[in-house]
Design an enzyme around this catalytic site. Structure first.
Site: not given
Ligand code: PLP
Length: 372
Positions: A35, A269
């Site tokens: 994602k 800056y």
């Molecule tokens: C539902 C869910 N599963 C897994 C993960 C993965 O988490 P991590 O990046 O800490 O492994 C996330 C990350 O936000 C999540 O929202």
């Protein structure tokens, strides 16, 4: 010559991290989270690099899933937040996606949809994070409605998410696991012909909480080479986890100017940094427009020709300035590393009041990703 700022993405490190996650949980399936553009690394390239070994991928929304499908990714893809509107269910069916179901609206949308074949559903349970998922007392009803729908596959995955798995002294994770066990027992009792699988662990839990490993683990941050325990554990303990992983992204740029300034002169800056002695300042083509944090204070480490040098002056949109007085030679064109295997992104994040997740994920499109 083009602007030298670039994010180099090491795909062999990525595959190494996948193998590490799998080795830590040999009885679980490892579903990489891709994602948010694969935490800034480029979702399509990351999914392509893992397509032959990953049994499925996780994304936040249907647009992210369709991007992968259009790029030829045929692995199962789970929509972690489910659907945002009823019409997405049919689209998800057409695209052969898996749906996490987190509330009654989403149940209703699935059971009333017009689907050519049943869809694979994950049932999200709120075991204490209180963000998404069915509350404990709602879970069996939601399960029963899905179980009875012809639109839902007979195999279902029951899932939950940890609020603070990276805090190893916090008993809340054990409490969440207990609640999960209770609710899944209730669901087992009414499952009928359904077959159930389970999913809990994120990166922190995969690394340090084997008791949370279930049929499906969901690693995100560790896929990209970082342990989530940085700043949470003593340095040596964190190193035990970190050494299993290889950072995937190296953010690089180059020196584009070098000058010597007098004692008392200021840099950048708001005159934030002033020279306590005659100083040599290198200007580097990277700024907050490239995802380098504007909140980075003076002294934040920057590697020039492999040597750590302190940031000197406020981060600009397109440039930073670095005190290189202690380096013998610095020239225009010299390589600068902002983060990577030798300079963990978490270290920059720590200086800047955020975490490595944010710095990686918000890397803008203007920085070319180069896959090596
Ligand atoms: C539902 C869910 N599963 C897994 C993960 C993965 O988490 P991590 O990046 O800490 O492994 C996330 C990350 O936000 C999540 O929202």
């Amino acid at each position: 010559m083009s602007r030298p700022s670039v994010a180099k993405i090491d795909l062999s490190a990525l595959r190494h991290n996948f193998a590490a996650a799998q080795a830590l949980a040999p009885h679980s399936k490892t579903m990489p989270m891709v994602k948010a553009n694969a935490y800034g690394h480029g979702a399509v390239a990351i999914a392509q690099a893992l397509a032959d070994i990953a049994p499925a991928f996780g994304v936040a929304c249907i647009e992210e899933a369709i991007e992968l499908r259009q790029a030829g990714i045929n692995n199962p893809i789970l929509l972690l937040e489910g659907t945002f509107s009823a019409d997405e269910v049919e689209l998800a069916g057409q695209q052969d996606l898996w749906i996490m179901v987190e509330n009654d609206n989403q149940v209703e949308a699935i059971v009333t949809a017009n689907l050519a074949k049943p869809i694979q559903v994950w049932l999200g349970i709120d075991t204490g994070m209180h963000r998404l998922g069915f509350q404990l007392h709602e879970a069996t009803d939601a399960f029963a409605r899905l179980r009875d729908s012809r639109n839902v596959c007979t195999s279902m995955v029951i899932a939950s998410h940890f609020a603070s798995a990276e805090d190893l002294d916090n008993g809340f994770t054990a409490e969440q696991i207990n609640r999960f066990e209770q609710v899944t027992q209730e669901i087992q009792n009414i499952k009928g012909d359904s077959s159930l699988q389970f999913s809990l662990a994120n990166s922190a839990a995969i690394l340090a909480r084997p008791e949370s490993h279930r049929d499906w683990n969901r690693p995100g941050y560790m896929m990209f080479g970082y342990s989530p325990f940085n700043g949470q554990l003593p340095v040596e303990e964190h190193a035990q986890y970190q050494k299993q992983l290889k950072p995937v992204m190296t953010l690089e740029s180059a020196v584009i100017a070098v000058r010597t300034i007098k004692v008392g002169d200021t840099v950048g800056y708001n005159n934030r940094w002033s020279a306590e002695a005659e100083s040599k300042i290198a200007t580097v083509a990277i700024g907050y427009g490239d995802g380098y944090p504007r909140s980075a204070p003076d002294g934040t480490p920057v590697m020039i020709n492999g040597v750590r040098c302190p940031l000197a002056g406020r981060v600009s949109m397109d440039m930073i300035t670095v005190d290189v007085t202690h380096l013998d030679t610095v020239e225009i064109g010299n390589t600068v590393t902002l983060w990577g295997p030798e300079l963990p992104v978490d270290e920059i994040a720590h200086h800047s009041g955020t975490n490595g997740y944010e710095l990686l994920t918000r890397m803008p499109g203007r920085v070319p990703r180069v896959y090596v």
